[in-house]
Design a protein around this motif. Structure first.
Motif, PDB file in Angstrom:
ATOM      1  N   ASP A 270      40.385  34.051  52.722  1.00 33.27           N
ATOM      2  CA  ASP A 270      40.546  35.149  53.671  1.00 33.27           C
ATOM      3  C   ASP A 270      39.972  36.461  53.146  1.00 33.27           C
ATOM      4  O   ASP A 270      40.136  37.506  53.782  1.00 33.27           O
ATOM      5  CB  ASP A 270      42.036  35.358  53.989  1.00 33.27           C
ATOM      6  CG  ASP A 270      42.591  34.271  54.904  1.00 33.27           C
ATOM      7  OD1 ASP A 270      41.783  33.570  55.537  1.00 33.27           O
ATOM      8  OD2 ASP A 270      43.822  34.105  54.955  1.00 33.27           O
ATOM      9  N   MET A 271      39.314  36.425  51.994  1.00 32.87           N
ATOM     10  CA  MET A 271      38.798  37.663  51.399  1.00 32.87           C
ATOM     11  C   MET A 271      37.319  37.873  51.724  1.00 32.87           C
ATOM     12  O   MET A 271      36.565  36.918  51.922  1.00 32.87           O
ATOM     13  CB  MET A 271      38.993  37.639  49.876  1.00 32.87           C
ATOM     14  CG  MET A 271      40.434  37.871  49.446  1.00 32.87           C
ATOM     15  SD  MET A 271      40.638  38.028  47.660  1.00 32.87           S
ATOM     16  CE  MET A 271      42.291  38.726  47.578  1.00 32.87           C
ATOM     17  N   GLU A 272      36.948  39.138  51.781  1.00 29.55           N
ATOM     18  CA  GLU A 272      35.543  39.509  51.950  1.00 29.55           C
ATOM     19  C   GLU A 272      35.202  40.596  50.941  1.00 29.55           C
ATOM     20  O   GLU A 272      36.086  41.331  50.491  1.00 29.55           O
ATOM     21  CB  GLU A 272      35.291  39.998  53.378  1.00 29.55           C
ATOM     22  CG  GLU A 272      36.079  41.233  53.754  1.00 29.55           C
ATOM     23  CD  GLU A 272      35.863  41.634  55.210  1.00 29.55           C
ATOM     24  OE1 GLU A 272      35.149  40.888  55.914  1.00 29.55           O
ATOM     25  OE2 GLU A 272      36.415  42.670  55.635  1.00 29.55           O
ATOM     26  N   TYR A 273      33.939  40.677  50.609  1.00 27.46           N
ATOM     27  CA  TYR A 273      33.540  41.645  49.570  1.00 27.46           C
ATOM     28  C   TYR A 273      33.293  43.005  50.211  1.00 27.46           C
ATOM     29  O   TYR A 273      32.532  43.121  51.180  1.00 27.46           O
ATOM     30  CB  TYR A 273      32.301  41.168  48.830  1.00 27.46           C
ATOM     31  CG  TYR A 273      32.040  41.950  47.569  1.00 27.46           C
ATOM     32  CD1 TYR A 273      32.796  41.719  46.429  1.00 27.46           C
ATOM     33  CD2 TYR A 273      31.043  42.938  47.520  1.00 27.46           C
ATOM     34  CE1 TYR A 273      32.574  42.429  45.264  1.00 27.46           C
ATOM     35  CE2 TYR A 273      30.807  43.655  46.357  1.00 27.46           C
ATOM     36  CZ  TYR A 273      31.584  43.401  45.238  1.00 27.46           C
ATOM     37  OH  TYR A 273      31.360  44.117  44.092  1.00 27.46           O
ATOM     38  N   SER A 274      33.966  44.020  49.669  1.00 30.75           N
ATOM     39  CA  SER A 274      33.785  45.389  50.152  1.00 30.75           C
ATOM     40  C   SER A 274      32.812  46.113  49.225  1.00 30.75           C
ATOM     41  O   SER A 274      33.108  46.316  48.037  1.00 30.75           O
ATOM     42  CB  SER A 274      35.126  46.124  50.180  1.00 30.75           C
ATOM     43  OG  SER A 274      34.954  47.504  50.403  1.00 30.75           O
ATOM     44  N   TRP A 280      36.689  42.408  46.044  1.00 33.65           N
ATOM     45  CA  TRP A 280      37.095  41.507  47.112  1.00 33.65           C
ATOM     46  C   TRP A 280      38.408  42.021  47.714  1.00 33.65           C
ATOM     47  O   TRP A 280      39.347  42.352  46.995  1.00 33.65           O
ATOM     48  CB  TRP A 280      37.301  40.093  46.571  1.00 33.65           C
ATOM     49  CG  TRP A 280      36.003  39.424  46.192  1.00 33.65           C
ATOM     50  CD1 TRP A 280      35.430  39.381  44.955  1.00 33.65           C
ATOM     51  CD2 TRP A 280      35.132  38.716  47.072  1.00 33.65           C
ATOM     52  NE1 TRP A 280      34.242  38.695  44.995  1.00 33.65           N
ATOM     53  CE2 TRP A 280      34.027  38.262  46.296  1.00 33.65           C
ATOM     54  CE3 TRP A 280      35.146  38.429  48.434  1.00 33.65           C
ATOM     55  CZ2 TRP A 280      32.981  37.537  46.833  1.00 33.65           C
ATOM     56  CZ3 TRP A 280      34.100  37.696  48.981  1.00 33.65           C
ATOM     57  CH2 TRP A 280      33.021  37.261  48.182  1.00 33.65           C
ATOM     58  N   LYS A 282      41.298  41.692  51.243  1.00 31.33           N
ATOM     59  CA  LYS A 282      41.794  40.826  52.320  1.00 31.33           C
ATOM     60  C   LYS A 282      41.235  41.279  53.666  1.00 31.33           C
ATOM     61  O   LYS A 282      41.155  42.461  53.953  1.00 31.33           O
ATOM     62  CB  LYS A 282      43.319  40.865  52.369  1.00 31.33           C
ATOM     63  CG  LYS A 282      44.005  40.173  51.206  1.00 31.33           C
ATOM     64  CD  LYS A 282      44.130  38.687  51.422  1.00 31.33           C
ATOM     65  CE  LYS A 282      45.146  38.355  52.472  1.00 31.33           C
ATOM     66  NZ  LYS A 282      45.273  36.905  52.691  1.00 31.33           N
ATOM     67  N   ARG A 283      40.877  40.291  54.502  1.00 26.33           N
ATOM     68  CA  ARG A 283      40.425  40.616  55.856  1.00 26.33           C
ATOM     69  C   ARG A 283      41.597  41.063  56.725  1.00 26.33           C
ATOM     70  O   ARG A 283      41.450  41.907  57.589  1.00 26.33           O
ATOM     71  CB  ARG A 283      39.779  39.377  56.506  1.00 26.33           C
ATOM     72  CG  ARG A 283      38.439  38.973  55.909  1.00 26.33           C
ATOM     73  CD  ARG A 283      37.730  37.991  56.840  1.00 26.33           C
ATOM     74  NE  ARG A 283      36.526  37.458  56.222  1.00 26.33           N
ATOM     75  CZ  ARG A 283      36.445  36.287  55.620  1.00 26.33           C
ATOM     76  NH1 ARG A 283      37.517  35.519  55.559  1.00 26.33           N
ATOM     77  NH2 ARG A 283      35.318  35.872  55.092  1.00 26.33           N
ATOM     78  N   SER A 284      42.764  40.446  56.501  1.00 28.76           N
ATOM     79  CA  SER A 284      43.958  40.778  57.283  1.00 28.76           C
ATOM     80  C   SER A 284      44.975  41.460  56.377  1.00 28.76           C
ATOM     81  O   SER A 284      44.802  41.532  55.163  1.00 28.76           O
ATOM     82  CB  SER A 284      44.575  39.518  57.895  1.00 28.76           C
ATOM     83  OG  SER A 284      44.999  38.643  56.865  1.00 28.76           O
ATOM     84  N   SER A 285      46.024  41.946  56.990  1.00 27.46           N
ATOM     85  CA  SER A 285      47.056  42.664  56.214  1.00 27.46           C
ATOM     86  C   SER A 285      48.229  41.774  55.823  1.00 27.46           C
ATOM     87  O   SER A 285      49.206  42.233  55.260  1.00 27.46           O
ATOM     88  CB  SER A 285      47.586  43.845  57.038  1.00 27.46           C
ATOM     89  OG  SER A 285      48.123  43.381  58.258  1.00 27.46           O
ATOM     90  N   THR A 288      49.457  41.335  51.782  1.00 23.90           N
ATOM     91  CA  THR A 288      48.397  41.992  51.016  1.00 23.90           C
ATOM     92  C   THR A 288      48.455  41.570  49.545  1.00 23.90           C
ATOM     93  O   THR A 288      49.422  41.869  48.852  1.00 23.90           O
ATOM     94  CB  THR A 288      48.517  43.519  51.129  1.00 23.90           C
ATOM     95  OG1 THR A 288      48.459  43.875  52.505  1.00 23.90           O
ATOM     96  CG2 THR A 288      47.389  44.194  50.386  1.00 23.90           C
TER      97      THR A 288
END
Length: 343
Positions: A270-274, A280, A282-285, A288
């Motif tokens: 569920d992670m994406e790179y910022s 990395w 989380k896409r959602s809260s 956390t």
């Protein structure tokens, strides 16, 4: 004396019904309060007459007669002896809690934490919150016992876990009661709304309970199977419990170990790179968990279960390959996880 003996006999019959009869399905709060009133009556009778040999013999004969009659009605009935009268309320409470037919409404009433115990309304004392009061007393005893081991979950959670497993065991001991056991756990979860962190500690303590029989093992397995279906609760446990407690659970319970590992992999997926954070995220809260914390979870899991490390690392490497097998930070969460785990 005849009235006393009649009341004594009626109360012993009441104890049998509370412990072994489906009639308790019809009980309400007033019925329970009335039952405890008569249990206290028997305790008073015992305290008054147990040192009088002549009256004690008469009471024992009455008990023998009542026990004989009840043995014919309830298979497996356990006799009530004279000394049991001194703890009649305890016998009643244990019988009720172990009766799979007890309504959830009565369970909630007994475990209520908002009402003072032993307040008198009308003719009978209110027993709302009786079990919660007992839990507080037992918890205080554990805390105040100097030789007691320090608990990782806390005295309250340990006592509640014991009571939870006893009730679950009572339900599972009855044929075809799995559905009722599941409903019981669902109702407890619902009743703990707003106190999720404490409930997670209770579940952890229950899963770490020593199992010395097939029945106890069955109760723990049932609780684990139920927990695996409650994805939000499971994730909350994994995100809030101390790492030492999670490691103990992973070491002691194979099903929890596998479920814990699956939660960690789900969090990673569920992670994406910022780019702005160079991390990395989380896409959602829900819930956390940072990439660093996720890494710490994997490391703790492998420390607790070294035999798991090779298989999981192979799985993570396969996922990294499916992402292109690049060794560049930020392109694959699986590759970056492997790098951090093996530092």
């Amino acid at each position: 004396m005849e009235a006393v003996l009649r009341n004594l006999s009626s109360t012993v019959e009441l104890l049998a019904v509370a412990a072994r009869s489906g009639e308790v399905q019809q009980w309400d709060k007033q019925t329970v309060c009335r039952a405890f009133h008569w249990a206290r009556y028997c305790e008073h009778v015992f305290s008054r007459f147990h040192n009088n040999p002549a009256i004690s013999r008469i009471m024992e004969k009455q008990l023998q007669l009542t026990n004989t009659n009840l043995q014919a009605v309830f298979p497996g009935y356990t006799d009530v002896c004279l000394s049991d009268l001194s703890r009649c309320q305890h016998v009643l409470l244990v019988g009720l809690l172990n009766n799979p037919e007890i309504p959830i409404s009565i369970m909630k009433m007994l475990f209520d934490t908002t009402s003072p115990v032993n307040v008198k309304h009308g003719q009978y004392e209110d027993v709302t919150g009786l079990c919660s009061h007992i839990i507080q007393c037992k918890s205080a005893c554990k805390v105040l016992t100097p030789l007691a081991d320090l608990s990782a979950v806390g005295a309250d959670a340990e006592v509640q876990a014991v009571m939870l497993m006893e009730r679950l065991g009572a339900l599972l001991s009855q044929a075809s009661e799995a559905c009722r056991a599941e409903r019981f756990l669902d109702s407890v979860l619902q009743g703990c709304e707003g106190a999720a962190e404490h409930f997670c500690l209770v579940i952890a303590a229950a899963l770490l309970t020593e199992t010395n029989s097939a029945a106890q093992n069955a109760s723990v397995d049932f609780l684990l199977d139920w927990l695996q279906q409650k994805h939000i609760l499971l994730q909350h446990m994994c995100s809030t419990l101390p790492s030492t407690l999670l490691k103990d659970l992973a070491k002691g319970r194979l099903k929890f170990r596998d479920a814990y590992c699956d939660v960690l992999k789900k969090w990673a997926s569920d992670m994406e790179y910022s780019i702005s954070d160079d991390e990395w995220v989380k896409r959602s809260s829900n819930p956390t968990v940072s990439f660093q914390k996720l890494t710490e979870h994997f490391v703790a899991l492998f420390e607790a279960c070294p035999s798991l490390k090779d298989d999981v690392e192979k799985e993570l490497n396969d996922l990294k390959i499916s992402d292109g097998d690049f060794d560049v930070r930020g392109l694959s969460v699986w590759g970056d996880l492997l790098s951090e785990i093996n530092k």
